[in-house]
Enzyme design. Sequence first.
Site, mmCIF file in Angstrom:
data_model
loop_
_atom_site.group_PDB
_atom_site.id
_atom_site.type_symbol
_atom_site.label_atom_id
_atom_site.label_comp_id
_atom_site.label_asym_id
_atom_site.label_seq_id
_atom_site.Cartn_x
_atom_site.Cartn_y
_atom_site.Cartn_z
ATOM 1 C CB CYS A 10 -0.853 0.056 1.263
ATOM 2 S SG CYS A 10 -2.221 -1.093 1.305
ATOM 3 C CG ASP A 11 2.861 2.925 -2.240
ATOM 4 O OD1 ASP A 11 3.788 2.794 -1.435
ATOM 5 O OD2 ASP A 11 2.784 2.303 -3.313
#
Length: 111
Positions: free
Chosen positions: A24-25
């Site tokens: 995830c970012d």
Amino acid sequence: CTIHTYLPSPTMLMSTAVPAPQSCDTFVYVQAPSLKGAGTLFGKNSDRPSGEQHEVIRIPHLRHKENEVVQCTYIGVPQAPETLPCILSRPSWLWGCEMGANSAGVVGGNE
């Protein structure tokens, strides 16, 4: 609350070329107040499986009873006396959300 559901196409579900999710970012950009058009930008991608059903839901402003408990996926927690309206994005099977924002401009995303 109105629920809008995204269903992937049969072609997407049958594809074997989709790589496995890796991470995830989340990012936040805050422009200096001294600049014209100052503002904040929030962005997040999700590492959920590509064929997983997601919902975008709107939860209205609510006032809650004293001593009310919110039943989460695995635990119960005390409910706040009042909650603001918000929009959330989440996998359909999960309590909670991947990301969302409320009417006060508070945003968040899980990592």
